[in-house]
Scaffold this motif. Structure first.
Motif, PDB file in Angstrom:
ATOM      1  N   PHE A  76      -5.227   7.990  15.889  1.00  0.00           N
ATOM      2  CA  PHE A  76      -4.904   8.832  14.741  1.00  0.00           C
ATOM      3  C   PHE A  76      -4.383   7.981  13.576  1.00  0.00           C
ATOM      4  CE2 PHE A  76      -4.019  12.209  18.119  1.00  0.00           C
ATOM      5  CZ  PHE A  76      -5.261  12.795  17.952  1.00  0.00           C
ATOM      6  N   THR A  77      -3.550   7.014  13.902  1.00  0.00           N
ATOM      7  CA  THR A  77      -3.003   6.152  12.867  1.00  0.00           C
ATOM      8  C   THR A  77      -4.071   5.248  12.270  1.00  0.00           C
ATOM      9  OG1 THR A  77      -0.882   6.143  14.047  1.00  0.00           O
ATOM     10  CG2 THR A  77      -1.185   4.494  12.334  1.00  0.00           C
ATOM     11  N   ALA A  78      -4.973   4.726  13.128  1.00  0.00           N
ATOM     12  CA  ALA A  78      -6.034   3.839  12.650  1.00  0.00           C
ATOM     13  C   ALA A  78      -6.946   4.558  11.661  1.00  0.00           C
ATOM     14  CB  ALA A  78      -6.842   3.317  13.831  1.00  0.00           C
ATOM     15  N   LEU A  79      -7.262   5.817  11.945  1.00  0.00           N
ATOM     16  CA  LEU A  79      -8.097   6.594  11.025  1.00  0.00           C
ATOM     17  C   LEU A  79      -7.375   6.805   9.694  1.00  0.00           C
ATOM     18  CD1 LEU A  79      -9.490   9.233  13.566  1.00  0.00           C
ATOM     19  CD2 LEU A  79     -10.755   7.352  12.517  1.00  0.00           C
ATOM     20  N   SER A  80      -6.066   7.010   9.760  1.00  0.00           N
ATOM     21  CA  SER A  80      -5.290   7.153   8.525  1.00  0.00           C
ATOM     22  C   SER A  80      -5.270   5.842   7.744  1.00  0.00           C
ATOM     23  CB  SER A  80      -3.860   7.599   8.860  1.00  0.00           C
ATOM     24  OG  SER A  80      -3.841   8.856   9.499  1.00  0.00           O
ATOM     25  N   TYR A  81      -5.082   4.734   8.452  1.00  0.00           N
ATOM     26  CA  TYR A  81      -5.132   3.427   7.804  1.00  0.00           C
ATOM     27  C   TYR A  81      -6.484   3.208   7.127  1.00  0.00           C
ATOM     28  CZ  TYR A  81      -0.906   0.802   9.065  1.00  0.00           C
ATOM     29  OH  TYR A  81       0.363   0.316   9.128  1.00  0.00           O
ATOM     30  N   ALA A  82      -7.553   3.600   7.808  1.00  0.00           N
ATOM     31  CA  ALA A  82      -8.896   3.378   7.277  1.00  0.00           C
ATOM     32  C   ALA A  82      -9.088   4.114   5.955  1.00  0.00           C
ATOM     33  CB  ALA A  82      -9.941   3.824   8.298  1.00  0.00           C
ATOM     34  N   GLU A  83      -8.603   5.367   5.882  1.00  0.00           N
ATOM     35  CA  GLU A  83      -8.742   6.110   4.623  1.00  0.00           C
ATOM     36  C   GLU A  83      -7.937   5.456   3.505  1.00  0.00           C
ATOM     37  OE1 GLU A  83      -7.596  10.447   2.722  1.00  0.00           O
ATOM     38  OE2 GLU A  83      -8.637  10.394   4.649  1.00  0.00           O
ATOM     39  N   LEU A  84      -6.704   5.074   3.804  1.00  0.00           N
ATOM     40  CA  LEU A  84      -5.861   4.478   2.769  1.00  0.00           C
ATOM     41  C   LEU A  84      -6.401   3.129   2.316  1.00  0.00           C
ATOM     42  CD1 LEU A  84      -2.309   5.374   4.094  1.00  0.00           C
ATOM     43  CD2 LEU A  84      -3.565   6.456   2.234  1.00  0.00           C
ATOM     44  N   ALA A  85      -6.957   2.351   3.251  1.00  0.00           N
ATOM     45  CA  ALA A  85      -7.519   1.053   2.889  1.00  0.00           C
ATOM     46  C   ALA A  85      -8.732   1.216   1.979  1.00  0.00           C
ATOM     47  CB  ALA A  85      -7.910   0.283   4.146  1.00  0.00           C
ATOM     48  N   SER A  86      -9.472   2.321   2.140  1.00  0.00           N
ATOM     49  CA  SER A  86     -10.625   2.556   1.268  1.00  0.00           C
ATOM     50  C   SER A  86     -10.189   3.008  -0.122  1.00  0.00           C
ATOM     51  CB  SER A  86     -11.544   3.609   1.895  1.00  0.00           C
ATOM     52  OG  SER A  86     -10.991   4.913   1.803  1.00  0.00           O
ATOM     53  N   VAL A  87      -8.966   3.532  -0.240  1.00  0.00           N
ATOM     54  CA  VAL A  87      -8.439   3.970  -1.535  1.00  0.00           C
ATOM     55  C   VAL A  87      -7.680   2.840  -2.225  1.00  0.00           C
ATOM     56  CG1 VAL A  87      -6.896   5.588  -2.694  1.00  0.00           C
ATOM     57  CG2 VAL A  87      -8.253   6.349  -0.748  1.00  0.00           C
ATOM     58  N   MET A  88      -6.877   2.091  -1.436  1.00  0.00           N
ATOM     59  CA  MET A  88      -6.032   1.037  -1.998  1.00  0.00           C
ATOM     60  C   MET A  88      -6.322  -0.288  -1.309  1.00  0.00           C
ATOM     61  SD  MET A  88      -2.411   3.110  -2.354  1.00  0.00           S
ATOM     62  CE  MET A  88      -2.526   3.970  -0.778  1.00  0.00           C
ATOM     63  N   PRO A  89      -7.396  -0.980  -1.686  1.00  0.00           N
ATOM     64  CA  PRO A  89      -7.760  -2.236  -1.021  1.00  0.00           C
ATOM     65  C   PRO A  89      -6.937  -3.414  -1.531  1.00  0.00           C
ATOM     66  CG  PRO A  89      -9.352  -1.722  -2.716  1.00  0.00           C
ATOM     67  CD  PRO A  89      -8.368  -0.586  -2.709  1.00  0.00           C
ATOM     68  N   VAL A  90      -5.643  -3.426  -1.205  1.00  0.00           N
ATOM     69  CA  VAL A  90      -4.740  -4.477  -1.674  1.00  0.00           C
ATOM     70  C   VAL A  90      -3.904  -4.991  -0.508  1.00  0.00           C
ATOM     71  CG1 VAL A  90      -4.599  -3.631  -4.034  1.00  0.00           C
ATOM     72  CG2 VAL A  90      -3.038  -2.731  -2.318  1.00  0.00           C
ATOM     73  N   SER A  91      -3.252  -6.135  -0.733  1.00  0.00           N
ATOM     74  CA  SER A  91      -2.329  -6.662   0.277  1.00  0.00           C
ATOM     75  C   SER A  91      -1.142  -5.717   0.423  1.00  0.00           C
ATOM     76  CB  SER A  91      -1.835  -8.054  -0.136  1.00  0.00           C
ATOM     77  OG  SER A  91      -2.852  -9.014  -0.009  1.00  0.00           O
ATOM     78  N   GLY A  92      -0.467  -5.836   1.548  1.00  0.00           N
ATOM     79  CA  GLY A  92       0.762  -5.071   1.719  1.00  0.00           C
ATOM     80  C   GLY A  92       0.693  -3.993   2.759  1.00  0.00           C
ATOM     81  N   SER A  93      -0.493  -3.475   3.053  1.00  0.00           N
ATOM     82  CA  SER A  93      -0.657  -2.496   4.116  1.00  0.00           C
ATOM     83  C   SER A  93       0.296  -1.310   3.928  1.00  0.00           C
ATOM     84  CB  SER A  93      -0.436  -3.180   5.465  1.00  0.00           C
ATOM     85  OG  SER A  93      -0.637  -2.322   6.538  1.00  0.00           O
ATOM     86  N   ALA A  94       1.062  -0.957   4.972  1.00  0.00           N
ATOM     87  CA  ALA A  94       1.931   0.214   4.936  1.00  0.00           C
ATOM     88  C   ALA A  94       2.987   0.107   3.840  1.00  0.00           C
ATOM     89  CB  ALA A  94       2.612   0.401   6.291  1.00  0.00           C
ATOM     90  N   TYR A  95       3.381  -1.110   3.507  1.00  0.00           N
ATOM     91  CA  TYR A  95       4.356  -1.301   2.424  1.00  0.00           C
ATOM     92  C   TYR A  95       3.807  -0.750   1.106  1.00  0.00           C
ATOM     93  CZ  TYR A  95       6.159  -3.886  -1.589  1.00  0.00           C
ATOM     94  OH  TYR A  95       6.619  -4.228  -2.831  1.00  0.00           O
ATOM     95  N   THR A  96       2.582  -1.112   0.777  1.00  0.00           N
ATOM     96  CA  THR A  96       1.970  -0.634  -0.470  1.00  0.00           C
ATOM     97  C   THR A  96       1.760   0.873  -0.435  1.00  0.00           C
ATOM     98  OG1 THR A  96       0.848  -2.758  -0.788  1.00  0.00           O
ATOM     99  CG2 THR A  96      -0.016  -0.879  -2.004  1.00  0.00           C
ATOM    100  N   TYR A  97       1.319   1.386   0.719  1.00  0.00           N
ATOM    101  CA  TYR A  97       1.085   2.824   0.836  1.00  0.00           C
ATOM    102  C   TYR A  97       2.383   3.609   0.616  1.00  0.00           C
ATOM    103  CZ  TYR A  97      -2.977   0.852   3.268  1.00  0.00           C
ATOM    104  OH  TYR A  97      -4.082   0.116   3.611  1.00  0.00           O
ATOM    105  N   ALA A  98       3.487   3.105   1.172  1.00  0.00           N
ATOM    106  CA  ALA A  98       4.782   3.776   0.997  1.00  0.00           C
ATOM    107  C   ALA A  98       5.248   3.703  -0.453  1.00  0.00           C
ATOM    108  CB  ALA A  98       5.823   3.156   1.920  1.00  0.00           C
ATOM    109  N   TYR A  99       4.923   2.608  -1.143  1.00  0.00           N
ATOM    110  CA  TYR A  99       5.303   2.455  -2.546  1.00  0.00           C
ATOM    111  C   TYR A  99       4.651   3.549  -3.400  1.00  0.00           C
ATOM    112  CZ  TYR A  99       7.582  -0.823  -5.793  1.00  0.00           C
ATOM    113  OH  TYR A  99       8.465  -1.423  -6.665  1.00  0.00           O
ATOM    114  N   VAL A 100       3.439   3.931  -3.040  1.00  0.00           N
ATOM    115  CA  VAL A 100       2.717   4.963  -3.783  1.00  0.00           C
ATOM    116  C   VAL A 100       3.238   6.356  -3.441  1.00  0.00           C
ATOM    117  CG1 VAL A 100       0.460   6.082  -4.092  1.00  0.00           C
ATOM    118  CG2 VAL A 100       0.632   3.582  -4.046  1.00  0.00           C
TER     119      VAL A 100
END
Length: 514
Positions: A76-100
């Motif tokens: 479930f988490t991997a699928l969520s990561y995949a969607e976010l990575a397709s929207v925000m293709p930048v370094s930082g992973s969960a850190y960047t996602y939380a910033y948004v």
């Protein structure tokens, strides 16, 4: 313009796009390298080390059910990561996602959790490396004294109670492995990933040989009872299955490393989701098969060691196979260290670029174009943790940080769908969702948060029980770590945040204009 507390400031998607276009890291990675990064970072401590610990102390043969529970939570988490990575293709992973989604304060907290997740998990992997390396050297006639491959702190179980004891010793072999891998990462990403791909193929081949030969030497009696009788706390029974799942949950952390490489991927919107999902599927299958054979070859109560596969191949009485598996484990665990240390250095790079960490973590080598000073500093801290901390405590702390960060990633998917529903997504989580009071809630990210809660609950409860039972070390380590993180943000990150500085400048300009 309205004043906003620095900890509540959020990055906009437009800013994320701008920063992506200004990335200073080389774009050299394709889908194969990204998948290899995920597989290389995931197939390691989980099967070479933590399977034995979780089976011996918590679940017995029902460790297979624990793998299923942990694997579903990660899917479930991997699928969520995949969607976010397709929207925000930048370094930082969960850190960047939380910033948004949640703001700067939460972004810092996630980044600090990821240091625990990646950095301390490296120490756990290095502990496994040390055990297999010592066993291999012993087979070759070079005996390493236990004091040089055993951590300063050790965990001792008395029934359902856990105690921590200290001795005058340190895991020198494990610490040296961190130093070597750090040196490789300083040299360059492309060169390191070529080595990583070869190592991944080697260790998967070694595990395939172990399964092919071990399946003929399995003892059905070792599988009974499949769920051992409950002994209190989280020792065996159904509680033990979930406790073991929370332990091996940390073994799946490697797939997340793929998302940290988005800034260095040639086509991140397409390749990063492929790498995340494909590496998780491959690794789950490997974990299940190898664990089934391991438990069938030797009694599960004997597996509470840093090198359980070495115990199994020794019991099979085939010296060549024992040597082969131990070499594969030693080399293979190096690829895990490479993936985890790589991911952590890139997260700290992103945080330093935002001004939340010291600028040294964003300083690139003039020749290799890698954050070399930051990598060396992180490697030094991880090497120290490897020499001192036992794998039981390391596994618990990493799983706690991992589950919390994963839960925030799942929440970010829901946030993004509601705040930016029309934004470009080359991958979306399947199965849709439902609307609750005007808010879209996806089934996949919601289930991801629920399962992450299942992973955290046993860890927190046992930490409380240990504290009340006279074993305060795990709780104290967590509190000290949290206080250090709070202090770093309070006295440095909040003042040097680029986003906060821009916000203050905009407020000043607005005041002048009025």
């Amino acid at each position: 313009m309205k004043r906003v507390r620095a900890s509540l400031l959020r990055k906009s998607l437009a800013r994320i796009e701008m920063e992506n276009g200004q990335q200073r890291l080389k774009k050299t990675l394709g889908p194969l390298q990204l998948t290899m990064l995920g597989v290389g970072s995931t197939i390691g401590a989980g099967i070479y080390v933590m399977t034995g610990t979780a089976a011996a102390n918590y679940a017995g043969p029902s460790i297979l059910l624990s793998f299923i529970i942990a694997g579903i939570a990660c899917l479930f988490t991997a699928l969520s990561y995949a969607e976010l990575a397709s929207v925000m293709p930048v370094s930082g992973s969960a850190y960047t996602y939380a910033y948004v989604s949640m703001g700067e304060g939460w972004a810092w907290a996630v980044g600090w959790l990821l240091l625990m997740e990646y950095g301390i998990s490296c120490a756990g992997v290095a502990a496994g490396f040390s055990g297999y390396a010592a066993s291999l050297l012993d087979d070759l006639g070079m005996h390493v004294p236990p004091a040089l491959h055993t951590t300063t702190l050790e965990v001792v179980y008395q029934g359902a109670n856990r105690h921590i004891m200290g001795h005058w010793q340190c895991d020198l072999l494990g610490a040296l492995s961190i130093v070597v891998v750090t040196g490789l990462l300083v040299v360059g990403v492309r060169e390191s990933f070529k080595i990583n791909s070869l190592i991944v193929m080697l260790k998967v081949g070694v595990l395939a040989v172990f399964v092919a030969l071990g399946v003929w030497q399995m003892h059905p009696a070792y599988w009974t009872p499949f769920i051992p009788a409950y002994q209190g706390g989280f020792r065996y029974g159904v509680p033990g299955i979930f406790r073991a799942a929370s332990v091996i949950f940390f073994a799946y952390v490697g797939f997340e490393a793929v998302s940290t490489a988005a800034a260095e991927a040639r086509n991140p919107r397409r390749d990063v989701p492929v790498g995340i999902v494909l590496s998780l599927v491959i690794c789950t299958g490997v974990y299940m098969v190898v664990a089934a054979v391991l438990i069938g070859v030797v009694p599960w109560r004997t597996l509470d060691v840093a090198d359980p596969l070495a115990i199994a191949v020794n019991a099979m009485h085939q010296p060549w196979l024992a040597l082969f598996v131990k070499i594969g484990a030693v080399v293979g665990l190096c690829s895990v260290l490479m993936g985890l240390l790589y991911a952590q250095s890139r997260i700290f790079f992103a945080m330093a670029e935002d001004g939340l960490l010291f600028s040294v973590f964003a300083r690139l080598h003039t020749r290799y174009h890698t954050p070399w000073l930051g990598s060396i500093m992180l490697g030094s801290v991880v090497a120290l943790a490897t020499a001192v901390l036992p794998i039981d405590i390391i596994g618990d702390l990493v799983s706690l940080g991992t589950a919390t960060a994963f839960g925030i990633v799942c929440f970010t998917v829901i946030w993004m769908r509601n705040t930016a529903p029309d934004y470009q997504r080359t991958f979306v989580v399947p199965f849709g969702g439902f609307v609750l009071r005007g808010i879209w809630v996806g089934y996949v990210p919601l289930l991801g948060m629920v399962f992450c809660g299942f992973m955290v609950a046993p860890l927190c409860w046992e930490m409380v029980l240990s504290f009340m039972g006279g074993d305060p070390v795990p709780a104290l380590l967590l509190m000290v770590y949290a206080l250090c993180g709070w202090g770093c943000y309070r006295f440095y990150g909040r003042r040097h945040s680029r986003l906060a500085q821009e916000h203050r400048a905009a407020l000043a300009q607005d005041a002048l204009s009025h």
